[in-house]
Design a protein around this motif. Structure first.
Motif, PDB file in Angstrom:
ATOM      1  N   VAL A   1       7.960  10.149   4.418  1.00 36.32           N
ATOM      2  CA  VAL A   1       6.657   9.533   4.550  1.00 36.32           C
ATOM      3  C   VAL A   1       6.589   8.274   3.674  1.00 36.32           C
ATOM      4  CG1 VAL A   1       4.185   9.858   4.125  1.00 36.32           C
ATOM      5  CG2 VAL A   1       5.479  11.657   5.204  1.00 36.32           C
ATOM      6  N   ARG A   2       7.227   8.341   2.500  1.00 31.84           N
ATOM      7  CA  ARG A   2       7.250   7.177   1.614  1.00 31.84           C
ATOM      8  C   ARG A   2       7.887   5.978   2.309  1.00 31.84           C
ATOM      9  NH1 ARG A   2      10.897   8.458  -2.429  1.00 31.84           N
ATOM     10  NH2 ARG A   2       9.469  10.052  -3.091  1.00 31.84           N
ATOM     11  N   VAL A  52     -10.168  11.523   5.414  1.00 29.21           N
ATOM     12  CA  VAL A  52      -9.005  11.503   6.306  1.00 29.21           C
ATOM     13  C   VAL A  52      -9.382  12.013   7.696  1.00 29.21           C
ATOM     14  CG1 VAL A  52      -8.074  13.792   5.730  1.00 29.21           C
ATOM     15  CG2 VAL A  52      -6.506  11.933   6.367  1.00 29.21           C
ATOM     16  N   SER A  53     -10.421  12.837   7.776  1.00 30.14           N
ATOM     17  CA  SER A  53     -10.844  13.405   9.062  1.00 30.14           C
ATOM     18  C   SER A  53     -11.635  12.417   9.922  1.00 30.14           C
ATOM     19  CB  SER A  53     -11.682  14.659   8.826  1.00 30.14           C
ATOM     20  OG  SER A  53     -12.839  14.341   8.071  1.00 30.14           O
ATOM     21  N   LEU A  54     -11.992  11.270   9.366  1.00 27.41           N
ATOM     22  CA  LEU A  54     -12.703  10.239  10.120  1.00 27.41           C
ATOM     23  C   LEU A  54     -11.901   9.880  11.372  1.00 27.41           C
ATOM     24  CD1 LEU A  54     -15.250   8.356   9.642  1.00 27.41           C
ATOM     25  CD2 LEU A  54     -13.595   6.666   8.840  1.00 27.41           C
ATOM     26  N   LEU A  55     -12.579   9.694  12.478  1.00 34.52           N
ATOM     27  CA  LEU A  55     -11.914   9.402  13.750  1.00 34.52           C
ATOM     28  C   LEU A  55     -10.956   8.218  13.621  1.00 34.52           C
ATOM     29  CD1 LEU A  55     -11.653  10.233  16.708  1.00 34.52           C
ATOM     30  CD2 LEU A  55     -13.558   8.705  17.230  1.00 34.52           C
ATOM     31  N   TRP A  56     -11.376   7.175  12.907  1.00 30.55           N
ATOM     32  CA  TRP A  56     -10.533   5.999  12.691  1.00 30.55           C
ATOM     33  C   TRP A  56      -9.225   6.407  11.999  1.00 30.55           C
ATOM     34  CZ3 TRP A  56     -10.957   0.780  13.836  1.00 30.55           C
ATOM     35  CH2 TRP A  56     -10.034  -0.048  13.200  1.00 30.55           C
ATOM     36  N   TRP A  87       4.410  16.612   9.843  1.00 28.91           N
ATOM     37  CA  TRP A  87       4.338  15.192   9.490  1.00 28.91           C
ATOM     38  C   TRP A  87       2.888  14.740   9.338  1.00 28.91           C
ATOM     39  CZ3 TRP A  87       8.266  13.559   7.190  1.00 28.91           C
ATOM     40  CH2 TRP A  87       9.560  13.893   7.594  1.00 28.91           C
ATOM     41  N   LYS A  88       1.994  15.221  10.196  1.00 26.97           N
ATOM     42  CA  LYS A  88       0.581  14.855  10.075  1.00 26.97           C
ATOM     43  C   LYS A  88       0.027  15.311   8.732  1.00 26.97           C
ATOM     44  CE  LYS A  88      -0.697  14.856  14.958  1.00 26.97           C
ATOM     45  NZ  LYS A  88      -1.533  15.501  15.982  1.00 26.97           N
ATOM     46  N   GLU A  89       0.382  16.512   8.338  1.00 23.94           N
ATOM     47  CA  GLU A  89      -0.086  17.038   7.053  1.00 23.94           C
ATOM     48  C   GLU A  89       0.478  16.214   5.893  1.00 23.94           C
ATOM     49  OE1 GLU A  89      -2.388  19.043   4.560  1.00 23.94           O
ATOM     50  OE2 GLU A  89      -2.474  19.213   6.743  1.00 23.94           O
ATOM     51  N   ALA A  90       1.731  15.831   5.972  1.00 26.60           N
ATOM     52  CA  ALA A  90       2.346  14.998   4.928  1.00 26.60           C
ATOM     53  C   ALA A  90       1.659  13.637   4.843  1.00 26.60           C
ATOM     54  CB  ALA A  90       3.839  14.828   5.198  1.00 26.60           C
ATOM     55  N   ILE A  91       1.320  13.056   5.989  1.00 27.11           N
ATOM     56  CA  ILE A  91       0.619  11.766   6.030  1.00 27.11           C
ATOM     57  C   ILE A  91      -0.785  11.918   5.440  1.00 27.11           C
ATOM     58  CG2 ILE A  91      -0.386  10.034   7.566  1.00 27.11           C
ATOM     59  CD1 ILE A  91       2.110  10.513   9.414  1.00 27.11           C
ATOM     60  N   LYS A  92      -1.471  12.994   5.774  1.00 32.27           N
ATOM     61  CA  LYS A  92      -2.814  13.243   5.239  1.00 32.27           C
ATOM     62  C   LYS A  92      -2.775  13.394   3.722  1.00 32.27           C
ATOM     63  CE  LYS A  92      -4.503  15.684   9.316  1.00 32.27           C
ATOM     64  NZ  LYS A  92      -4.931  17.001   9.829  1.00 32.27           N
ATOM     65  N   GLN A  93      -1.787  14.103   3.223  1.00 29.80           N
ATOM     66  CA  GLN A  93      -1.660  14.278   1.782  1.00 29.80           C
ATOM     67  C   GLN A  93      -1.416  12.935   1.091  1.00 29.80           C
ATOM     68  OE1 GLN A  93       1.316  17.268   1.029  1.00 29.80           O
ATOM     69  NE2 GLN A  93       0.133  18.864   2.027  1.00 29.80           N
ATOM     70  N   LYS A  94      -0.582  12.101   1.706  1.00 32.51           N
ATOM     71  CA  LYS A  94      -0.316  10.770   1.160  1.00 32.51           C
ATOM     72  C   LYS A  94      -1.612   9.946   1.162  1.00 32.51           C
ATOM     73  CE  LYS A  94       2.787   7.439   0.153  1.00 32.51           C
ATOM     74  NZ  LYS A  94       3.443   7.404  -1.132  1.00 32.51           N
ATOM     75  N   PHE A  95      -2.374   9.994   2.247  1.00 32.75           N
ATOM     76  CA  PHE A  95      -3.664   9.302   2.326  1.00 32.75           C
ATOM     77  C   PHE A  95      -4.551   9.730   1.166  1.00 32.75           C
ATOM     78  CE2 PHE A  95      -8.144   9.559   3.385  1.00 32.75           C
ATOM     79  CZ  PHE A  95      -8.445   8.284   3.840  1.00 32.75           C
ATOM     80  N   ILE A  98      -3.457   8.326  -2.195  1.00 34.63           N
ATOM     81  CA  ILE A  98      -3.741   6.890  -2.287  1.00 34.63           C
ATOM     82  C   ILE A  98      -5.242   6.654  -2.455  1.00 34.63           C
ATOM     83  CG2 ILE A  98      -3.709   4.711  -1.028  1.00 34.63           C
ATOM     84  CD1 ILE A  98      -1.054   5.760   0.275  1.00 34.63           C
ATOM     85  N   LYS A  99      -6.043   7.426  -1.755  1.00 32.41           N
ATOM     86  CA  LYS A  99      -7.508   7.254  -1.828  1.00 32.41           C
ATOM     87  C   LYS A  99      -8.005   7.457  -3.268  1.00 32.41           C
ATOM     88  CE  LYS A  99     -11.860   8.565   0.181  1.00 32.41           C
ATOM     89  NZ  LYS A  99     -12.579   9.179   1.235  1.00 32.41           N
ATOM     90  N   VAL A 100      -7.403   8.366  -3.987  1.00 28.64           N
ATOM     91  CA  VAL A 100      -7.793   8.609  -5.383  1.00 28.64           C
ATOM     92  C   VAL A 100      -7.539   7.351  -6.212  1.00 28.64           C
ATOM     93  CG1 VAL A 100      -7.187   9.891  -7.464  1.00 28.64           C
ATOM     94  CG2 VAL A 100      -7.445  11.092  -5.293  1.00 28.64           C
ATOM     95  N   ILE A 101      -6.459   6.654  -5.940  1.00 32.77           N
ATOM     96  CA  ILE A 101      -6.110   5.438  -6.673  1.00 32.77           C
ATOM     97  C   ILE A 101      -6.990   4.277  -6.222  1.00 32.77           C
ATOM     98  CG2 ILE A 101      -4.286   3.706  -7.003  1.00 32.77           C
ATOM     99  CD1 ILE A 101      -2.279   6.022  -6.600  1.00 32.77           C
ATOM    100  N   TRP A 102      -7.240   4.200  -4.924  1.00 36.83           N
ATOM    101  CA  TRP A 102      -7.966   3.085  -4.345  1.00 36.83           C
ATOM    102  C   TRP A 102      -9.383   3.060  -4.853  1.00 36.83           C
ATOM    103  CZ3 TRP A 102     -11.967   2.119  -0.764  1.00 36.83           C
ATOM    104  CH2 TRP A 102     -11.983   0.838  -0.219  1.00 36.83           C
TER     105      TRP A 102
END
Length: 102
Positions: A1-2, A52-56, A87-95, A98-102
């Motif tokens: 994912v990275r 992360v659950s937002l449709l966008w 893979w979807k779960e891994a991407i969600k976790q990465k999101f 990042i959101k915590v940092i953003w």
């Protein structure tokens, strides 16, 4: 994912997302209502103002999943194939990281 995030968003670290611009609220709402085109696969943008659950963001995940499959085939990965849900779960976790940092 990275590696996927590095290729798609041109970042090497999660902190690189500090300069990331989310799509406008109007663009996201237009897509949510079915009036707008949604995320641009060439200039992909997360909406870090929403969950992360937002449709966008779910549409971004689907685009990333497609790009991951292409990257896997292109680079002839020899790792054991994982399910799309993995893979979807891994991407969600990465999101979420990042959101915590953003």
């Amino acid at each position: 994912v990275r590696e996927l995030f590095g290729n798609i968003f041109s970042v090497t670290r999660d902190e690189d997302f500090l300069s990331h611009e989310s799509p406008s609220h109007e663009v996201v709402m237009s897509f949510t209502k079915g009036d707008g085109p949604g995320p641009d696969p060439i200039n992909l943008q997360w909406d870090f103002t929403g969950p992360v659950s937002l449709l966008w963001n779910q549409a971004v995940i689907e685009i990333l999943l497609d790009k991951l499959h292409a990257l896997c085939a292109e680079e002839k990965w020899t790792t054991k194939p994982r399910s799309d849900e993995y893979w979807k779960e891994a991407i969600k976790q990465k999101f979420n990281r990042i959101k915590v940092i953003w």
